[in-house]
Scaffold this motif. Structure first.
Motif, PDB file in Angstrom:
ATOM      1  N   VAL A  81       0.842  -1.190   0.000  1.00 57.74           N
ATOM      2  CA  VAL A  81       0.000   0.000   0.000  1.00 57.74           C
ATOM      3  C   VAL A  81       0.878   1.240   0.000  1.00 57.74           C
ATOM      4  O   VAL A  81       2.036   1.193   0.406  1.00 57.74           O
ATOM      5  N   GLY A  82       0.330   2.352  -0.460  1.00 52.16           N
ATOM      6  CA  GLY A  82       1.012   3.620  -0.302  1.00 52.16           C
ATOM      7  C   GLY A  82       1.557   4.228  -1.568  1.00 52.16           C
ATOM      8  O   GLY A  82       2.486   3.689  -2.166  1.00 52.16           O
ATOM      9  N   VAL A  83       0.977   5.344  -2.010  1.00 56.23           N
ATOM     10  CA  VAL A  83       1.420   6.138  -3.158  1.00 56.23           C
ATOM     11  C   VAL A  83       1.544   5.266  -4.406  1.00 56.23           C
ATOM     12  O   VAL A  83       2.514   5.350  -5.154  1.00 56.23           O
ATOM     13  N   ILE A  84       0.579   4.396  -4.592  1.00 54.46           N
ATOM     14  CA  ILE A  84       0.496   3.617  -5.832  1.00 54.46           C
ATOM     15  C   ILE A  84      -0.613   4.261  -6.644  1.00 54.46           C
ATOM     16  O   ILE A  84      -1.791   4.115  -6.344  1.00 54.46           O
ATOM     17  N   ARG A  85      -0.228   4.991  -7.648  1.00 48.99           N
ATOM     18  CA  ARG A  85      -1.165   5.851  -8.365  1.00 48.99           C
ATOM     19  C   ARG A  85      -1.439   5.374  -9.794  1.00 48.99           C
ATOM     20  O   ARG A  85      -2.475   5.716 -10.359  1.00 48.99           O
ATOM     21  N   GLN A  86      -0.506   4.659 -10.384  1.00 45.71           N
ATOM     22  CA  GLN A  86      -0.642   4.290 -11.787  1.00 45.71           C
ATOM     23  C   GLN A  86      -0.669   2.770 -11.931  1.00 45.71           C
ATOM     24  O   GLN A  86       0.068   2.053 -11.238  1.00 45.71           O
ATOM     25  N   PRO A  87      -1.524   2.258 -12.812  1.00 49.24           N
ATOM     26  CA  PRO A  87      -1.694   0.808 -12.921  1.00 49.24           C
ATOM     27  C   PRO A  87      -0.420   0.038 -13.243  1.00 49.24           C
ATOM     28  O   PRO A  87      -0.266  -1.103 -12.796  1.00 49.24           O
ATOM     29  N   ASP A  88       0.491   0.636 -14.003  1.00 51.76           N
ATOM     30  CA  ASP A  88       1.701  -0.113 -14.338  1.00 51.76           C
ATOM     31  C   ASP A  88       2.559  -0.353 -13.100  1.00 51.76           C
ATOM     32  O   ASP A  88       3.240  -1.389 -13.001  1.00 51.76           O
ATOM     33  N   VAL A  89       2.522   0.563 -12.133  1.00 55.72           N
ATOM     34  CA  VAL A  89       3.256   0.360 -10.884  1.00 55.72           C
ATOM     35  C   VAL A  89       2.635  -0.789 -10.100  1.00 55.72           C
ATOM     36  O   VAL A  89       3.339  -1.653  -9.563  1.00 55.72           O
ATOM     37  N   ALA A  90       1.317  -0.821 -10.046  1.00 52.79           N
ATOM     38  CA  ALA A  90       0.620  -1.908  -9.357  1.00 52.79           C
ATOM     39  C   ALA A  90       0.849  -3.240 -10.057  1.00 52.79           C
ATOM     40  O   ALA A  90       1.095  -4.266  -9.407  1.00 52.79           O
ATOM     41  N   GLU A  91       0.780  -3.240 -11.366  1.00 59.47           N
ATOM     42  CA  GLU A  91       0.990  -4.468 -12.143  1.00 59.47           C
ATOM     43  C   GLU A  91       2.381  -5.036 -11.893  1.00 59.47           C
ATOM     44  O   GLU A  91       2.555  -6.250 -11.701  1.00 59.47           O
ATOM     45  N   ARG A  92       3.376  -4.165 -11.878  1.00 58.41           N
ATOM     46  CA  ARG A  92       4.755  -4.616 -11.691  1.00 58.41           C
ATOM     47  C   ARG A  92       4.952  -5.240 -10.308  1.00 58.41           C
ATOM     48  O   ARG A  92       5.683  -6.220 -10.156  1.00 58.41           O
TER      49      ARG A  92
END
Length: 664
Positions: free
Chosen positions: A296-307
């Motif tokens: 959790v925390g400062v995850i704003r863009q889907p590619d960051v979450a996907e990675r």
């Protein structure tokens, strides 16, 4: 259609519970519970909107297991009595109706609360050490009370399951009671519950065991701070030792966060926090835990979450403030419509609302927390509307009016939109505000709004459109100051430097004014390699006093440690010339310094003269944002929404259809 981010939108498992995807709504205080601790209609609508947006699971905010002593705020959900079950059952049904799973966070505030929340009673904590933020000296909890609280956590878990929650989460992070027991900074006990890490884990492990029993087959998640960032507090090395013990006691998953109330900047991060910076911490905990981990925390863009999912750093991604800004974040990501996601800038408008004991809100999304309120209506019927000013308020007003069926013309005197957002985004670490500016510019490009850039609109220009209404969002002007520059030391404005309307000269720079703009400009100039003298008329070093609370802490620390920035208090700029600036102190003594430029940051004043002329001509005119009162981005956006909503509801009555989305 295959999802744009296949790892993010693959099913995930917690114990025997299957989630449709790897996105989870993080638990966030909302101040929307009813006074008696039940789920209010407003809270129901708020969570239903996030469930409808496509998350795999919603973790409902902190629910107190022992009122009033364990309350961390008011109003706050309760789960300490059977009478509350029916209320929660309404919420779980609403979440399930949209295909999401539900989880309830079980909570006790410990020392991080106030007597006005706890019925006048002293907070309880592992040791009688006051939190430096709350400043309430707690009472040391007794051993019999520890045993009683263990039972209450277990009973609360059983009630949550009876209410229909698919999972429960124990709040063991952020310095509250359980995190306080784990932390060497808060736990100085000398009995079996303090001292060694083994002893400090004793109460948290007992709670996990009791919750495991109370939850039956429902998954149990434990949220913990992998780093507290306070002297003597929990460290990552300790968290790696704690994690397997929590699992052995019955935890099915761990939710990895950081910080405490004393380090709120490591909890609800300011705009300068790098995106996804906690993900490596989650990866470290996952390596030793042997169970799924939520990051959790400062995850704003889907590619960051996907990675994070694809590389094995985490099993689930929890989105908090991102879902305040855009409840449809998951659905847009699944469809690959990433550019349509309204971006969270970490401006912490939401945090300031809560600190002021108001209902949760979002600077960019005026509907957040107000889902039950009547929306904007489609009452425009093709009539003309004029918006003057292309800052955040003006752009949002134009988009909303267009969405409401008006034919909109937007005037902006500059040759580009969003100069106020540019000024906010230019200082070091604030580039997330460019995200929001770019988002609004894209939305306008895709809309039917007519843009007239480089057009300083007059009343005649506006009236020539024969509009049904006008919105004046002309913003603010620099406050004048009687100081003449010279050829060797020109005098300009800090705001204009940040927008790019003024250039940075050669040599040392003197900045007059230590508010947020002056401080940010000082950091921006220092980053260019120039020396800066930051001048404050106040005799005390009260820098950036009106800056957002969490952001200000880090900004001031950076300013005070920057070798290129010299801070002069109790001074004002008296004269300039011959390559020097004279500063005058409060005793009247002058101090001369070499300088190549003076930048004034002495405040801004509303520009609303156009509104007076339009009203004099009989045109219904609404003044919003800095034109009304100089404030923050969220003030302008909320002004725009309120104005358009009021107009369309007054005109539409029961005849017009509601605007289902929010174009801004």
């Amino acid at each position: 259609m295959d999802p744009a981010f296949p790892h993010l939108f693959s099913p995930g498992r917690l114990r025997n519970l299957v989630l449709p995807n790897r996105l989870v709504m993080a638990p966030m205080e909302s101040n929307m519970a009813a006074e008696d601790g039940t789920v209010s209609d407003a809270m129901l609508a708020y969570y239903a909107a996030r469930a409808a947006g496509g998350v795999g699971m919603v973790i409902v905010e902190y629910a107190c297991v022992d009122r009033p002593t364990g309350l961390g705020g008011a109003p706050q959900l309760g789960i300490d009595d059977d009478s509350l079950i029916a209320s929660h059952r309404r919420l779980t049904a609403a979440i399930a109706a949209h295909g999401a799973r539900s989880c309830l966070q079980l909570f006790h505030a410990g020392r991080q609360t106030l007597r006005r929340f706890t019925g006048g009673r002293a907070p309880i904590a592992p040791s009688p050490i006051a939190c430096r933020v709350y400043r309430e000296e707690p009472r040391e909890i007794t051993v019999p009370e520890i045993a009683d609280l263990v039972r209450k956590f277990g009973d609360a878990a059983a009630r949550a399951v009876a209410a229909g929650y698919d999972a429960v989460e124990i709040h063991g992070a952020h310095g509250y009671l359980i995190g306080g027991f784990l932390s060497g900074a808060a736990n100085r006990r000398t009995d079996a519950y303090g001292g060694s890490l083994e002893n400090r884990m004793r109460f948290p492990l007992a709670v996990v065991s009791a919750v495991r029993h109370g939850a039956g087959e429902a998954p149990v998640i434990v949220r913990l701070s992998a780093e507290e960032f306070v002297e003597g507090g929990t460290t990552l090395d300790e968290a790696e030792r704690i994690a397997p013990r929590l699992v052995a006691a019955g935890a099915d998953a761990l939710h990895v966060s950081t910080g405490t109330a004393e380090r709120m900047d490591r909890n609800v991060d300011p705009v300068s926090a790098p995106q996804g910076w906690r993900i490596p911490l989650a990866s470290r905990i996952r390596a030793v835990a042997g169970v799924p981990v939520l990051t959790v925390g400062v995850i704003r863009q889907p590619d960051v979450a996907e990675r994070a999912i694809a590389d094995g750093s985490a099993d689930f991604v929890a989105l908090g403030r991102a879902l305040l800004a855009d409840p449809q974040w998951p659905d847009k990501a699944r469809r690959g419509a990433v550019a349509d996601i309204r971006p969270c800038t970490s401006c912490n408008w939401c945090v300031d609302q809560l600190l002021a004991h108001k209902r949760l809100g979002c600077a960019e999304n005026p509907r957040a927390g107000r889902e039950t309120e009547a929306p904007v209506l489609r009452s425009g019927a093709g009539r003309a509307a004029a918006v003057v000013g292309g800052g955040p308020g003006g752009m949002v007003a134009a988009l909303l009016l267009q969405d409401a069926g008006f034919r909109v013309t937007l005037f902006e005197k500059a040759d580009r939109l969003g100069l106020g957002l540019v000024a906010s985004a230019t200082p070091p670490g604030k580039d997330k505000f460019f995200w929001y500016r770019d988002y609004l510019v894209r939305r306008l490009a895709d809309s039917g709004v007519e843009l007239r850039l480089g057009a300083a609109a007059t009343a005649d220009d506006v009236l020539a459109l024969r509009p049904a209404l006008a919105v004046v969002a002309t913003g603010a002007a620099n406050r004048a100051f009687p100081l003449a520059g010279s050829a060797s030391v020109p005098v300009g404005f800090a705001h204009d430097l940040l927008t790019g309307e003024a250039a940075l000269g050669d040599g040392p720079v003197v900045i007059a004014g230590s508010g947020e703009t002056g401080c940010e400009c000082a950091e921006h100039v220092a980053e260019s390699g120039r020396d800066v003298i930051l001048v404050s008329r106040s005799p005390e070093r009260r820098l950036a006093r009106r800056a957002q609370y969490v952001y200000r802490r880090q900004l001031v620390a950076r300013l005070e440690s920057n070798p290129r920035i010299r801070i002069e208090t109790g001074m004002e700029v008296a004269a300039v010339g011959d390559g020097r600036v004279v500063l005058r102190d409060q005793e009247g003594a002058d101090h001369s310094h070499a300088a190549g430029q003076v930048l004034l940051a002495l405040g801004r004043v509303p520009e609303n003269g156009l509104a007076e002329a339009l009203r004099a001509a009989g045109l219904p005119t609404h003044v919003i944002g800095d034109s009304r009162e100089v404030g923050r981005i969220g003030d302008a956006v909320h002004d725009a929404y309120a104005a358009v909503r009021a107009v369309t509801r007054a005109e539409g009555g029961g005849r017009a259809e509601p605007v289902l989305g929010l174009a801004c």
